[in-house]
Design an enzyme around this catalytic site. Structure first.
Site, PDB file in Angstrom:
ATOM      1  N   ASN A   1       0.873  -1.178   0.000  1.00 41.23           N
ATOM      2  CA  ASN A   1       0.000   0.000   0.000  1.00 41.23           C
ATOM      3  C   ASN A   1       0.907   1.224   0.000  1.00 41.23           C
ATOM      4  O   ASN A   1       1.527   1.539   1.007  1.00 41.23           O
ATOM      5  CB  ASN A   1      -0.894  -0.037   1.252  1.00 41.23           C
ATOM      6  CG  ASN A   1      -1.738   1.215   1.391  1.00 41.23           C
ATOM      7  OD1 ASN A   1      -1.815   2.042   0.482  1.00 41.23           O
ATOM      8  ND2 ASN A   1      -2.380   1.355   2.543  1.00 41.23           N
TER       9      ASN A   1
ATOM     10  N   LYS B   1       0.096   4.270  -0.182  1.00 42.03           N
ATOM     11  CA  LYS B   1      -0.510   5.446   0.474  1.00 42.03           C
ATOM     12  C   LYS B   1      -0.257   6.694  -0.385  1.00 42.03           C
ATOM     13  O   LYS B   1      -0.236   6.584  -1.607  1.00 42.03           O
ATOM     14  CB  LYS B   1       0.016   5.585   1.915  1.00 42.03           C
ATOM     15  CG  LYS B   1      -0.134   4.267   2.705  1.00 42.03           C
ATOM     16  CD  LYS B   1       0.065   4.415   4.178  1.00 42.03           C
ATOM     17  CE  LYS B   1      -0.126   3.064   4.862  1.00 42.03           C
ATOM     18  NZ  LYS B   1       0.000   3.133   6.315  1.00 42.03           N
TER      19      LYS B   1
ATOM     20  N   HIS C   1      -9.407   1.187   5.021  1.00 47.35           N
ATOM     21  CA  HIS C   1      -8.132   1.390   5.718  1.00 47.35           C
ATOM     22  C   HIS C   1      -8.372   2.316   6.917  1.00 47.35           C
ATOM     23  O   HIS C   1      -9.171   3.247   6.837  1.00 47.35           O
ATOM     24  CB  HIS C   1      -7.095   1.980   4.769  1.00 47.35           C
ATOM     25  CG  HIS C   1      -5.713   1.912   5.344  1.00 47.35           C
ATOM     26  ND1 HIS C   1      -5.268   2.804   6.293  1.00 47.35           N
ATOM     27  CD2 HIS C   1      -4.695   1.033   5.148  1.00 47.35           C
ATOM     28  CE1 HIS C   1      -4.038   2.472   6.647  1.00 47.35           C
ATOM     29  NE2 HIS C   1      -3.661   1.402   5.963  1.00 47.35           N
TER      30      HIS C   1
ATOM     31  N   GLU D   1      -6.767   4.682   8.025  1.00 42.48           N
ATOM     32  CA  GLU D   1      -6.544   6.111   7.744  1.00 42.48           C
ATOM     33  C   GLU D   1      -7.782   6.733   7.083  1.00 42.48           C
ATOM     34  O   GLU D   1      -8.081   7.909   7.293  1.00 42.48           O
ATOM     35  CB  GLU D   1      -5.286   6.275   6.867  1.00 42.48           C
ATOM     36  CG  GLU D   1      -4.028   5.987   7.685  1.00 42.48           C
ATOM     37  CD  GLU D   1      -2.875   5.382   6.903  1.00 42.48           C
ATOM     38  OE1 GLU D   1      -2.861   5.458   5.658  1.00 42.48           O
ATOM     39  OE2 GLU D   1      -1.973   4.809   7.554  1.00 42.48           O
TER      40      GLU D   1
ATOM     41  N   GLU E   1      -5.265  -5.020  10.515  1.00 44.51           N
ATOM     42  CA  GLU E   1      -4.236  -4.009  10.726  1.00 44.51           C
ATOM     43  C   GLU E   1      -4.500  -3.302  12.057  1.00 44.51           C
ATOM     44  O   GLU E   1      -5.302  -2.353  12.110  1.00 44.51           O
ATOM     45  CB  GLU E   1      -4.246  -2.971   9.597  1.00 44.51           C
ATOM     46  CG  GLU E   1      -3.977  -3.549   8.226  1.00 44.51           C
ATOM     47  CD  GLU E   1      -3.374  -2.515   7.281  1.00 44.51           C
ATOM     48  OE1 GLU E   1      -2.282  -2.783   6.756  1.00 44.51           O
ATOM     49  OE2 GLU E   1      -3.956  -1.435   7.104  1.00 44.51           O
TER      50      GLU E   1
ATOM     51  N   GLY F   1       2.724   2.118  10.911  1.00 45.94           N
ATOM     52  CA  GLY F   1       3.697   3.198  10.797  1.00 45.94           C
ATOM     53  C   GLY F   1       4.405   3.547  12.101  1.00 45.94           C
ATOM     54  O   GLY F   1       5.065   4.574  12.201  1.00 45.94           O
TER      55      GLY F   1
ATOM     56  N   SER G   1       3.564  -2.234  10.436  1.00 48.21           N
ATOM     57  CA  SER G   1       5.009  -2.350  10.670  1.00 48.21           C
ATOM     58  C   SER G   1       5.554  -3.730  10.316  1.00 48.21           C
ATOM     59  O   SER G   1       6.497  -4.211  10.950  1.00 48.21           O
ATOM     60  CB  SER G   1       5.364  -1.962  12.112  1.00 48.21           C
ATOM     61  OG  SER G   1       5.002  -0.604  12.351  1.00 48.21           O
TER      62      SER G   1
HETATM   63  P1  13P Z   1       3.142   0.241   7.691  1.00 50.81           P
HETATM   64  O1  13P Z   1       3.633  -1.046   7.074  1.00 50.81           O
HETATM   65  O2  13P Z   1       3.887   1.446   7.182  1.00 50.81           O
HETATM   66  O3  13P Z   1       3.067   0.164   9.176  1.00 50.81           O
HETATM   67  O4  13P Z   1       1.641   0.439   7.156  1.00 50.81           O
HETATM   68  C1  13P Z   1       0.757  -0.624   7.204  1.00 50.81           C
HETATM   69  C2  13P Z   1      -0.456  -0.254   6.458  1.00 50.81           C
HETATM   70  O5  13P Z   1      -1.198   0.631   6.858  1.00 50.81           O
HETATM   71  C3  13P Z   1      -0.743  -0.970   5.205  1.00 50.81           C
HETATM   72  O6  13P Z   1      -2.009  -0.685   4.734  1.00 50.81           O
END
Ligand code: 13P
Length: 249
Positions: free
Chosen positions: A9, A11, A94, A96, A166, A172, A212
Site C-alpha cells: 500500500n 498510500k 483502511h 486512515e 491491521e 507506521g 510495521s
Molecule cells: P506500515 O507497514 O507502514 O506500518 O503500514 C501498514 C499499512 O497501513 C498498510 O495498509
C-alpha cells in the site's frame, strides 16, 4: 486452498515518475512469486502501472474508491473507473480512511458492494486502536467492523473479499503485533467467518496482517497458520525490501 498474498500500500507517496520507476523495478525482481502479489497505488498511477505490469504476475489495486456509482461528486473516483484502468483489487476501510475521512460502516458497506459489482476484489481492512487493545476490546471491535460492512454479502461475494487485520497502533509506528497476537486475532477472525459462512468459506478466506511488517519480521509473522500474508505500507516503497517480504511468503 486459500490464496497466500503480499500486498503493498503506497498510500500518498511517489510522484507518477517515481511510481513508474518502482513498478518497473518490481516487475524485474518479482518474475515468479510463490504467492499473489498486489500493489496498491494512488489513483493517478493506476492506468500507467497496470499497463506496465500487464504481462507480469503483479496485480494492481486502488487504495480507495467512491461510495457512489457516478455523477456529480467532484474529486471522487468510482469503482468502475478503477476497474477500467486494469486494476483488479481495491483497498476498502483502511484505518486512515476511517480516521481522517470519517468513513463509517455504512459508507464502507457501500464501497464494498460497488467494488464487487465492478469486478474488483476488496481488500477489506479491520483493526482496533491502541485504547481498544488496552481495554481488551479488540475482538468486539473487529467483529463489529465485519458485521457493519461485509457480513451482509452473499457467500459467493464474500469469497471475493480479502481481509486485512491491521491493528492501528502498529501502523507506521514500528510496533509490530507479536506473531502470537497476530495469530490469535487471525484465528478469531476466521472463527467469525466460519460462524457466518461455514467452515469451507473460512478455510478459503485470505487474511493478511498489516502494521510495521517489514523485511526482518515478515517470515516470523507469515509462519503462523492463520496469517496468509501481509499488507505492507512503508516497506513496500523500496523494491528490495518489498521483494524480501514477498519471498518470505
Ligand atoms: P506500515 O507497514 O507502514 O506500518 O503500514 C501498514 C499499512 O497501513 C498498510 O495498509
Amino acid at each position: 486452498m486459500r490464496t497466500k498474498m503480499v500486498a503493498g500500500n503506497w498510500k500518498m507517496n511517489k510522484t507518477l515518475q517515481e511510481g513508474v520507476a518502482l513498478a518497473t523495478e518490481l516487475k524485474e525482481k518479482v518474475a515468479n512469486p510463490r504467492c499473489e502479489v498486489v500493489i496498491a497505488t494512488p489513483f493517478i498511477h493506476l492506468a500507467t502501472v497496470a499497463e506496465l505490469l500487464k504481462d507480469s504476475p503483479i496485480r494492481v489495486a486502488a487504495e480507495n474508491c467512491a461510495d457512489h456509482e457516478s455523477g456529480a461528486y467532484t474529486g471522487e473516483v468510482s469503482a468502475a473507473m478503477v476497474a477500467s484502468t486494469g486494476a483488479t483489487y481495491c483497498i476498502i476501510g483502511h484505518s486512515e480512511r476511517r480516521q481522517y475521512y470519517a468513513e463509517n460502516y455504512d459508507i464502507l458497506r457501500t464501497k464494498t458492494d460497488l467494488c464487487l459489482k465492478n469486478n474488483l476484489r476488496p481488500i477489506f481492512c479491520i483493526g482496533e486502536v491502541k485504547e481498544e487493545r488496552e481495554a481488551n476490546r479488540q475482538n468486539e471491535v473487529v467483529k463489529a467492523q465485519l458485521e457493519g460492512s461485509v457480513f451482509h454479502l452473499s457467500e459467493a461475494d464474500f469469497r471475493r473479499v480479502v481481509l486485512a487485520y491491521e491493528p492501528v497502533w502498529a501502523i507506521g509506528t514500528g510496533l509490530t503485533a507479536t506473531p502470537e497476537q497476530a495469530q490469535e486475532m487471525h484465528a478469531f477472525i476466521r472463527s467469525l467467518v466460519e460462524a457466518k459462512y461455514g467452515k469451507a468459506v473460512a478455510d478459503d478466506t485470505t487474511i493478511l496482517y498489516g502494521g510495521s511488517c517489514n523485511a526482518k519480521n515478515a517470515a516470523e509473522l507469515f509462519a503462523n497458520p492463520d496469517v496468509d500474508g501481509g499488507l505492507i505500507g512503508g516497506a513496500s516503497l523500496k523494491a528490495e525490501d518489498f521483494t524480501t517480504i514477498i519471498n518470505a511468503r
